[in-house]
Design a protein around this motif. Structure first.
Motif, short mmCIF file in Angstrom:
data_model
loop_
_atom_site.label_atom_id
_atom_site.label_comp_id
_atom_site.label_asym_id
_atom_site.label_seq_id
_atom_site.Cartn_x
_atom_site.Cartn_y
_atom_site.Cartn_z
N TYR A 10 0.27 0.61 -1.33
CA TYR A 10 1.37 0.57 -2.29
C TYR A 10 1.39 -0.74 -3.06
CZ TYR A 10 4.04 -2.29 1.11
OH TYR A 10 4.46 -3.28 1.97
N VAL A 11 1.99 -0.68 -4.23
CA VAL A 11 2.18 -1.86 -5.07
C VAL A 11 3.57 -2.40 -4.77
CG1 VAL A 11 2.24 -2.73 -7.43
CG2 VAL A 11 0.74 -0.80 -6.86
N PRO A 12 3.71 -3.58 -4.20
CA PRO A 12 5.02 -4.10 -3.82
C PRO A 12 5.99 -4.14 -5.01
CG PRO A 12 3.30 -5.43 -2.84
CD PRO A 12 2.62 -4.51 -3.80
N SER A 18 8.67 0.90 -3.96
CA SER A 18 7.44 0.26 -4.41
C SER A 18 7.15 0.71 -5.83
CB SER A 18 6.26 0.62 -3.50
OG SER A 18 5.83 1.95 -3.72
N ALA A 19 6.28 -0.02 -6.51
CA ALA A 19 5.96 0.32 -7.90
C ALA A 19 5.02 1.50 -7.99
CB ALA A 19 5.36 -0.89 -8.61
N GLY A 20 4.37 1.84 -6.89
CA GLY A 20 3.46 2.98 -6.89
C GLY A 20 2.67 3.05 -5.61
N VAL A 21 2.11 4.23 -5.34
CA VAL A 21 1.31 4.44 -4.14
C VAL A 21 0.03 5.18 -4.51
CG1 VAL A 21 3.33 4.52 -2.61
CG2 VAL A 21 2.46 6.64 -3.61
N SER A 22 -1.02 4.96 -3.74
CA SER A 22 -2.25 5.72 -3.89
C SER A 22 -2.84 5.99 -2.52
CB SER A 22 -3.26 4.98 -4.78
OG SER A 22 -3.68 3.77 -4.17
N VAL A 135 0.94 8.21 -7.06
CA VAL A 135 2.25 8.45 -7.66
C VAL A 135 2.78 7.09 -8.12
CG1 VAL A 135 4.62 9.23 -7.34
CG2 VAL A 135 2.75 10.43 -6.17
N ILE A 136 3.11 6.99 -9.39
CA ILE A 136 3.66 5.75 -9.94
C ILE A 136 5.18 5.89 -10.05
CG2 ILE A 136 3.69 4.20 -11.92
CD1 ILE A 136 1.07 4.21 -10.25
#
Length: 247
Positions: A10-12, A18-22, A135-136
Motif C-alpha cells: 500500500y501507498v501510505p 491508504s492512497a492505494g493498494v496493489s 485499487v487507487i
C-alpha cells in the motif's frame, strides 16, 4: 514508497486510508459490489462472513467504497474515520494510525442512504501467475497535509467551468501519481469513477479521455466528495474479477 502488508502493498496516506493498494506477486485483488448500500455495521458483518466463506482472512480486506448521507464538517469527518478504523483495528489491519486499506467515501445527491454505508469492497486472494491488480483510493481537490480543508482546497468555494477544470486537473494528477507509486498507469485501469454534481462534459474529452482515463468508459456518480467544500473526486482500479452481491 510502498509498504508490504498481507498479500498486497500500500501507498501510505492519512490515518483513515491508504492512497492505494496493489497485489503482491502470487496474489490478485477482486472487487464485490452491493446492489444497494449496506449500513456500515451490517456491511462489516457481511464482509466478514463473505471472507470467511471464501476461506480468506479478515486481513485480506484491502479497499472499500462508502456512501454517506451528506458531506461532513472537518471535525465530523475525523470522528467518523475513528469509528470506521475501530473495526479495522479489531480485524488486525489498522494499528498505530497506520492504515493499509484504500477507500473512497462519497455522498449521493439523490436517494441518499440513511447513514454511512458500504457500496463496494475489495480483497486480496492467492492467485499464482495473476496479472497485476490495484485499487487507487478516492481523492478530491484538496492538497495533502494538516489544517482545515478550506485552506487546502483548489479554488475553494468556486464551481465555475474554469474552476471545475482546475479541480479536475489536480485530481487527475493525484490519480496518476498514486498509480505511479504502485507501478501502474491509466493504460492499466479496468475501471475509473468520477464523483461530482457539476458538469464534466467541458473537460471530459481534453482532460479525461485524452489521458487514457476512459479507455473502458467512465462511471460518473452524481455524488459529492465527503467533506463540505469539496466538489470533485475520482478513483480508479485494475481488477479482473468483480462480483455483485445482494444489497
Amino acid at each position: 514508497m510502498t509498504v508490504d502488508f498481507q498479500g498486497y502493498r500500500y501507498v501510505p496516506g492519512p490515518f483513515q486510508y491508504s492512497a492505494g493498494v496493489s497485489a503482491l506477486p502470487g496474489f490478485t485483488i477482486e472487487r464485490a459490489r452491493f446492489t444497494n448500500p449496506v449500513p456500515l455495521a451490517d456491511g462489516f458483518k457481511r464482509i466478514e462472513t463473505y471472507l470467511q466463506a471464501e476461506s480468506l482472512p479478515l486481513t485480506a480486506f484491502c479497499a472499500c467504497e462508502l456512501r454517506s448521507p451528506a458531506p461532513f464538517t472537518d471535525a465530523g469527518f475525523i470522528a467518523f474515520n475513528r469509528e470506521y478504523c475501530g473495526t479495522l483495528e479489531r480485524w488486525g489491519i489498522f494499528a498505530n494510525d497506520k492504515n493499509p486499506v484504500a477507500r473512497s467515501n462519497v455522498c449521493p445527491e439523490i436517494d441518499k442512504p440513511a447513514g454511512p454505508s458500504f457500496h463496494a469492497f475489495s480483497y486480496v486472494r492467492p492467485a499464482r501467475g495473476a496479472a497485476p491488480s490495484f485499487v487507487i483510493a478516492g481523492s478530491g481537490e484538496a492538497r495533502e497535509g494538516t489544517g482545515p480543508y478550506k485552506d487546502k482546497t483548489v479554488r475553494h468555494g468556486e464551481t465555475t467551468p474554469d474552476a471545475m477544470l482546475e479541480k479536475a486537473r489536480f485530481v487527475l494528477e493525484v490519480m496518476q501519481a498514486r498509480m505511479q507509486a504502485v507501478g501502474a498507469a491509466w493504460a492499466d485501469t479496468t475501471g475509473v469513477q468520477v464523483y461530482t454534481v457539476y458538469d464534466v462534459h467541458p473537460f471530459l474529452g481534453a482532460e479525461i479521455v485524452a489521458r487514457g482515463a476512459a479507455r473502458h468508459g467512465l462511471t460518473w456518480h452524481f455524488c459529492r466528495p465527503p467533506v463540505i467544500g469539496l466538489d470533485y473526486e475520482m478513483d480508479c482500479r485494475s481488477v479482473v474479477v468483480e462480483r455483485v452481491l445482494p444489497g
